[in-house]
Every structure is written in structure tokens, then in C-alpha cells.
Design a protein around this motif. Structure first.
Motif, PDB file in Angstrom:
ATOM      1  N   PRO A 115       0.828  -1.208   0.000  1.00 38.89           N
ATOM      2  CA  PRO A 115       0.000   0.000   0.000  1.00 38.89           C
ATOM      3  C   PRO A 115       0.860   1.256   0.000  1.00 38.89           C
ATOM      4  N   THR A 116       0.327   2.325  -0.571  1.00 35.90           N
ATOM      5  CA  THR A 116       1.009   3.616  -0.596  1.00 35.90           C
ATOM      6  C   THR A 116       0.269   4.597   0.293  1.00 35.90           C
ATOM      7  N   ALA A 117       0.976   5.205   1.231  1.00 35.90           N
ATOM      8  CA  ALA A 117       0.377   6.242   2.071  1.00 35.90           C
ATOM      9  C   ALA A 117       0.257   7.525   1.263  1.00 35.90           C
ATOM     10  N   LEU A 118      -0.931   8.139   1.264  1.00 29.68           N
ATOM     11  CA  LEU A 118      -1.172   9.333   0.473  1.00 29.68           C
ATOM     12  C   LEU A 118      -1.066  10.607   1.301  1.00 29.68           C
ATOM     13  N   THR A 119      -1.927  10.760   2.300  1.00 28.71           N
ATOM     14  CA  THR A 119      -1.932  11.970   3.106  1.00 28.71           C
ATOM     15  C   THR A 119      -2.815  11.747   4.328  1.00 28.71           C
ATOM     16  N   LYS A 120      -2.984  12.763   5.144  1.00 31.00           N
ATOM     17  CA  LYS A 120      -3.821  12.655   6.333  1.00 31.00           C
ATOM     18  C   LYS A 120      -5.291  12.857   5.971  1.00 31.00           C
ATOM     19  N   GLY A 121      -6.172  12.428   6.887  1.00 28.93           N
ATOM     20  CA  GLY A 121      -7.609  12.562   6.677  1.00 28.93           C
ATOM     21  C   GLY A 121      -8.281  11.216   6.512  1.00 28.93           C
ATOM     22  N   LEU A 122      -9.591  11.248   6.218  1.00 23.57           N
ATOM     23  CA  LEU A 122     -10.375  10.046   5.943  1.00 23.57           C
ATOM     24  C   LEU A 122     -11.001  10.189   4.563  1.00 23.57           C
ATOM     25  N   ALA A 123     -10.760   9.239   3.681  1.00 22.59           N
ATOM     26  CA  ALA A 123     -11.305   9.293   2.324  1.00 22.59           C
ATOM     27  C   ALA A 123     -12.811   9.021   2.345  1.00 22.59           C
ATOM     28  N   VAL A 124     -13.566   9.831   1.589  1.00 20.77           N
ATOM     29  CA  VAL A 124     -15.020   9.649   1.514  1.00 20.77           C
ATOM     30  C   VAL A 124     -15.516   9.439   0.093  1.00 20.77           C
ATOM     31  N   ALA A 125     -14.686   9.730  -0.920  1.00 22.18           N
ATOM     32  CA  ALA A 125     -15.102   9.520  -2.315  1.00 22.18           C
ATOM     33  C   ALA A 125     -13.877   9.513  -3.207  1.00 22.18           C
ATOM     34  N   VAL A 126     -14.004   8.826  -4.349  1.00 22.33           N
ATOM     35  CA  VAL A 126     -12.990   8.854  -5.399  1.00 22.33           C
ATOM     36  C   VAL A 126     -13.722   9.161  -6.702  1.00 22.33           C
ATOM     37  N   TRP A 127     -13.187  10.131  -7.464  1.00 19.25           N
ATOM     38  CA  TRP A 127     -13.892  10.626  -8.658  1.00 19.25           C
ATOM     39  C   TRP A 127     -12.894  10.871  -9.775  1.00 19.25           C
ATOM     40  N   ALA A 128     -13.321  10.603 -11.005  1.00 20.41           N
ATOM     41  CA  ALA A 128     -12.464  10.836 -12.168  1.00 20.41           C
ATOM     42  C   ALA A 128     -13.066  11.904 -13.067  1.00 20.41           C
ATOM     43  N   GLU A 129     -12.240  12.829 -13.529  1.00 16.20           N
ATOM     44  CA  GLU A 129     -12.697  13.837 -14.480  1.00 16.20           C
ATOM     45  C   GLU A 129     -13.148  13.139 -15.762  1.00 16.20           C
ATOM     46  N   PRO A 130     -14.363  13.404 -16.235  1.00 18.47           N
ATOM     47  CA  PRO A 130     -14.877  12.684 -17.409  1.00 18.47           C
ATOM     48  C   PRO A 130     -14.023  12.842 -18.660  1.00 18.47           C
ATOM     49  N   LYS A 131     -13.447  14.015 -18.895  1.00 14.97           N
ATOM     50  CA  LYS A 131     -12.706  14.259 -20.131  1.00 14.97           C
ATOM     51  C   LYS A 131     -11.274  13.748 -20.075  1.00 14.97           C
ATOM     52  N   THR A 132     -10.620  13.903 -18.918  1.00 17.27           N
ATOM     53  CA  THR A 132      -9.202  13.562 -18.827  1.00 17.27           C
ATOM     54  C   THR A 132      -8.937  12.233 -18.139  1.00 17.27           C
ATOM     55  N   GLY A 133      -9.888  11.762 -17.333  1.00 16.68           N
ATOM     56  CA  GLY A 133      -9.678  10.543 -16.567  1.00 16.68           C
ATOM     57  C   GLY A 133      -8.847  10.765 -15.317  1.00 16.68           C
ATOM     58  N   LYS A 134      -8.437  11.980 -15.042  1.00 18.79           N
ATOM     59  CA  LYS A 134      -7.657  12.284 -13.844  1.00 18.79           C
ATOM     60  C   LYS A 134      -8.459  11.930 -12.601  1.00 18.79           C
ATOM     61  N   THR A 135      -7.858  11.158 -11.700  1.00 15.06           N
ATOM     62  CA  THR A 135      -8.565  10.635 -10.529  1.00 15.06           C
ATOM     63  C   THR A 135      -8.256  11.464  -9.294  1.00 15.06           C
ATOM     64  N   TRP A 136      -9.318  11.860  -8.599  1.00 18.50           N
ATOM     65  CA  TRP A 136      -9.220  12.664  -7.380  1.00 18.50           C
ATOM     66  C   TRP A 136      -9.761  11.878  -6.189  1.00 18.50           C
ATOM     67  N   VAL A 137      -9.141  12.070  -5.052  1.00 19.22           N
ATOM     68  CA  VAL A 137      -9.630  11.523  -3.790  1.00 19.22           C
ATOM     69  C   VAL A 137     -10.183  12.673  -2.960  1.00 19.22           C
ATOM     70  N   TYR A 138     -11.389  12.484  -2.435  1.00 17.91           N
ATOM     71  CA  TYR A 138     -12.022  13.479  -1.555  1.00 17.91           C
ATOM     72  C   TYR A 138     -11.916  12.976  -0.116  1.00 17.91           C
ATOM     73  N   ALA A 139     -11.583  13.890   0.792  1.00 15.76           N
ATOM     74  CA  ALA A 139     -11.335  13.492   2.181  1.00 15.76           C
ATOM     75  C   ALA A 139     -11.919  14.519   3.139  1.00 15.76           C
ATOM     76  N   VAL A 140     -12.391  14.029   4.297  1.00 11.74           N
ATOM     77  CA  VAL A 140     -12.832  14.924   5.366  1.00 11.74           C
ATOM     78  C   VAL A 140     -11.645  15.244   6.263  1.00 11.74           C
ATOM     79  N   ARG A 141     -11.665  16.469   6.772  1.00 11.08           N
ATOM     80  CA  ARG A 141     -10.608  16.946   7.657  1.00 11.08           C
ATOM     81  C   ARG A 141     -11.227  17.714   8.827  1.00 11.08           C
ATOM     82  N   LYS A 142     -10.418  17.973   9.830  1.00 14.32           N
ATOM     83  CA  LYS A 142     -10.788  18.763  11.000  1.00 14.32           C
ATOM     84  C   LYS A 142     -11.994  18.185  11.728  1.00 14.32           C
TER      85      LYS A 142
END
Length: 468
Positions: A115-142
Motif C-alpha cells: 500500500p502507498t500512504a497518500l496523506t492525512k484525513g479520511l477518504a469519503v469519495a474517489v472521482w475521475a474527471e470525465p474528459k481527462t480521466g484524472k482521478t481525485w480523492v475526496y477526504a474529510v478533515r478537521k
């Protein structure tokens, strides 16, 4: 912090080598008989007593199943830890997951490995840009120091560049279950915070509450169709984006669930499918969810074309452990869109059953009662219905409306209001009671209230007592 990550990753890798030598389970082709496409499902499995339905403990494993690899259920991460919410990436090739203490986000390939450690927080969604396919992770903080489920902001970052994060939302507090995005990424739904459920215009623009309840979810296309999970833990209420009338969809009818409570409802990456867990049969006060148990499995369901009923189910997991927090990827789901002009039941919100258009008076013999808990046992709910089963003795047909004499019906009674028990309950079995009832489907404003139903008669019509 980094030394802790290194130690955790090393332990995961060593245990993975041991698990990789385990024999492969049976075929999983039954899943594709429902989805019609390559399918992967990931979830959490409780290795403890089976009651960690909210994933707050440290005895959890990340599990997965692939409809085409012939390996059946298997650990995606071999160690037991305090995992949170595994999420499949939009291409189905990786799984994002979190560790709760310290709050850290990781990613691992579906096929395993380090596994690869990404960053702090808790992941709540993963989404890809429809045109580019670039994948984003959404996370809650604080996190809120007084409420471990509540957070004050949502951020996002590219999965391969976690340092390039952006603020997504901080206009209201949010809860960590559930946050889901439309396909274009401009709209999401979430708790704002619980019990308010709303749509959010992103990034950080505005929100509109559309219901009260829990476990909201948004269709993964651009229809903006969203749901809220009801207080009986058996139904979804669908809310169209145009503000039209909502409708109810039962999600407790799968073979194996048989009308018991369900939990963890979530849309897959395909707008025509959802995943849930159930059945919850073990009483834990009034809330069977808290009882969990080894019989809780992952199910995948297929919606009808008009999104008014789940027409087909498949049981995904089969084991002697409790399974929670599923997420599913279906190949090609990112190309499917709902037709907004074709979803919803029109004016008939009853799923084909006749509804009472107004209140009528009946007399009924009490046959069965649900237990009434202490108000402290249903917290954070402060109001509750208890469902009783009656046989109709007489029905007022003066307005041309009647409930069939001799028929059995279910009636929900208010038994707790504002944290206090109401007088007159429990009642006496075998006694005849007179009451005024309405169809429960006419009261969507009560769907977020706790509804306690201990009986299995899920196919009987449900009414509500409005006598008082």
C-alpha cells in the motif's frame, strides 16, 4: 508520523505474503448474472464480535471479490486494523482506504502489493474527471472534538499527487457517511450535518437541504437524483433534482434479507445498481444495526429502469463474519446515464398498491407488538414509532373508502416523542382497538424518524395512527 507509516506498510506487506498462498475460493459468476459486466466489490469485514457496524474499532479487514478472477472472497489487505471505508477507483484497478488512528489515507492495487500512504484525513469519495480521466480523492478533515462522525471541511487531491490538494467544502459541517458526487463533479450530496441531508454545489458554493435522515447517496451520472435512508432501515426515499415529489424504494426484499433491517446503502459507479449489507437480526435495544452478527452479508441490487423498485438481487459475500461498508465497480458504469424524464413512478407512489387518500377510522384486534425501548437506547433519535399488527374488525366506509375486514395490516404508533415515552403503550394483545389511520406513504416528513418493527410481516400494508 512517517516512521509509523513505514512500520504499518512493512507489516501489511509481510502478512500479504502469507495470505497470497491461501487456496482460491469458488467461482463468482452469479454476480455477473445481475450486472452483466465485469464487477468488483470491496468491503470491511469484522474479525471481532461482529458488532462494529460503524467501523470504529481495530479488528477489521479489507475484503474484495472479482467476478472474473475465480478467487472468490479474499483479503485485499492481510492485516487486521482500524480501517475505514474502502473505495474503488473509477477504473476499478485500485482501492483507496483509510486508517482511523492516526487518520491516514492509503491506496493499494486491486491485485495486492505494498500500500502507498497518500496523506492525512479520511477518504469519503474517489472521482475521475470525465474528459481527462484524472482521478481525485475526496477526504474529510478537521474532526469535531465532541462528535467523531462530524468534520468541518472536505478537501480533494489527485491520487498520484496528494500534495496538490484543494479545498472543496467548509460552509457547513459534514458527516463522513455518505458523500457522493455527480459525474461532472459539480454537485454532491452529504449530511450537512446529520440529520440534515442536502445537495452541495461545488466547489464551496451553496447547499440545499432536501430531507432529514441518514446515509444519503447521489446517482453517479448527471441526473442529480439522490436518496435518503429511512428510519426503519428498510427503504430509500428518492429525491429528483427538479424538486418533484419523492418516492420510496424498498431495499429489504432480497432473498436472505427477508424484510429485516439493512445498512450501508451506497450507489455503485453505475446509476442502475446499489450495494447494501444485511440482514440485521440480532436485537441490540431497538436498533438491530448495533447487533451486527456473522449473518450480515454484502448484497448488490439492480434498479428498475424507472428507479422505483429493486428488481434483482445477488448475495456477494458468503462467510462466517460480519461484512460492512461495501463499494462496487461495474465495468462501463461510467458511460450509463439515467433519463430524468423516465424515472419516478408519476403520481402513483404506492408501487402498485392502493393508498388511502385520506384518514379513515377502523377497529382492529391486536395480534403482535414491537417492543418499546427506553428513549436513551434510540439516541441520537428523539422520536420513534412502534409497529403493531392488527386484524381489521370494522372499517368506516362512509366516504367510499375502506380497509378490508378480516385483513391483517401494520400500524405505526408514536411511542416516543421528544425523548419521552407516550402513555397508552404497550397495548394488550387480543384486545380490539379503534383508531384513525392513514397510509404511511403519504407522510414522507416522518421517514427519517426511528421506526421499530420487530415482526417479519414485511409484505403487509403499513399505515400510521393519526388518532391523536
Amino acid at each position: 508520523m512517517r516512521s509509523g507509516w513505514v512500520q504499518l506498510i512493512l507489516r501489511l506487506f509481510l502478512l500479504w505474503l502469507w495470505v497470497a498462498s491461501e487456496p482460491a475460493p469458488a467461482s463468482t459468476s452469479a454476480i455477473e448474472t445481475v450486472t452483466g459486466a465485469h464487477t468488483r466489490v470491496a468491503w470491511l469485514q469484522d474479525q471481532g464480535d461482529g458488532t462494529d457496524t460503524l467501523a470504529r474499532g481495530t479488528s477489521l479487514m479489507v475484503m474484495g471479490i472479482d467476478s472474473r478472477d475465480g478467487r472468490g472472497e479474499r483479503p485485499l489487505l492481510p492485516s487486521v486494523a482500524g480501517y475505514r471505508k474502502p473505495l474503488l477507483t473509477p477504473d476499478g484497478r485500485r482501492v483507496v482506504f483509510s486508517i482511523q488512528r492516526p487518520e491516514t489515507i492509503f491506496v493499494v492495487d486491486w491485485e495486492g502489493g505494498l500500500p502507498t500512504a497518500l496523506t492525512k484525513g479520511l477518504a469519503v469519495a474517489v472521482w475521475a474527471e470525465p474528459k481527462t480521466g484524472k482521478t481525485w480523492v475526496y477526504a474529510v478533515r478537521k474532526p469535531d472534538p465532541e462528535d467523531e462522525d462530524r468534520f468541518s471541511e472536505i478537501v480533494r487531491f489527485p491520487i498520484d499527487r496528494p500534495e496538490a490538494e484543494e479545498l472543496v467544502w467548509n460552509k457547513t459541517a459534514v458527516n463522513k457517511d455518505n458523500f457522493q458526487l455527480s459525474r461532472d463533479g459539480k454537485t454532491a450530496c452529504s449530511t450537512l450535518p446529520w440529520p440534515s441531508i442536502g445537495r452541495m454545489t461545488l466547489p464551496n458554493r451553496s447547499s440545499q437541504v432536501y430531507a432529514k435522515g441518514c446515509w444519503p447517496s447521489m446517482a453517479p451520472d448527471d441526473s442529480r437524483l439522490a436518496w435518503v435512508f429511512d428510519g426503519s432501515h428498510r427503504n430509500l426515499t428518492m429525491f429528483p433534482a427538479d424538486g418533484g415529489e419523492p418516492w420510496r424504494v424498498a431495499v429489504d426484499r432480497a432473498k436472505g434479507i427477508d424484510g429485516f433491517e439493512v445498512y450501508h446503502p451506497r450507489w455503485t459507479n453505475h446509476p442502475g445498481y446499489l450495494v447494501i449489507t444485511g440482514p440485521y437480526k440480532i436485537a441490540a435495544g431497538p436498533n438491530a444495526i448495533r447487533g451486527g452478527g456473522a449473518g450480515v452479508e454484502v448484497y448488490l441490487g439492480k434498479f428498475s429502469a424507472d428507479m422505483t423498485v429493486v428488481v434483482e438481487w445477488v448475495q456477494v459475500s458468503r462467510n462466517q463474519k460480519a461484512d460492512f461498508f461495501p463499494d462496487a465497480w461495474i465495468a462501463g458504469g461510467e458511460r450509463i446515464s439515467l433519463r430524468s424524464d423516465r424515472i419516478g413512478p408519476g403520481k402513483d407512489r404506492s408501487g402498485g398498491k392502493s393508498m388511502l387518500p385520506e384518514a379513515i377510522a377502523i377497529e382492529g384486534t391486536l395480534l403482535e407488538m414491537s417492543d418499546i425501548p427506553d428513549p436513551s437506547a434510540i439516541l441520537p433519535y428523539r422520536n420513534a414509532f412502534a409497529v403493531y399488527r392488527y386484524r381489521v374488525v370494522s372499517s368506516d366506509a362512509s366516504q367510499g373508502i375502506a380497509v378490508g375486514v378480516g385483513k391483517e395490516i401494520l400500524v405505526a404508533h408514536w411511542v416516543i416523542r421528544d425523548g419521552k415515552k407516550l402513555s397508552g403503550f404497550p397495548r394488550s394483545s387480543g384486545r380490539v382497538y379503534r383508531m384513525t389511520i392513514e397510509d404511511m406513504a403519504l407522510h414522507p416528513e416522518w421517514e427519517s424518524e426511528r421506526l421499530i418493527r420487530d415482526m417479519d410481516a414485511w409484505d403487509l400494508p403499513l399505515y400510521v395512527d393519526v388518532s391523536g
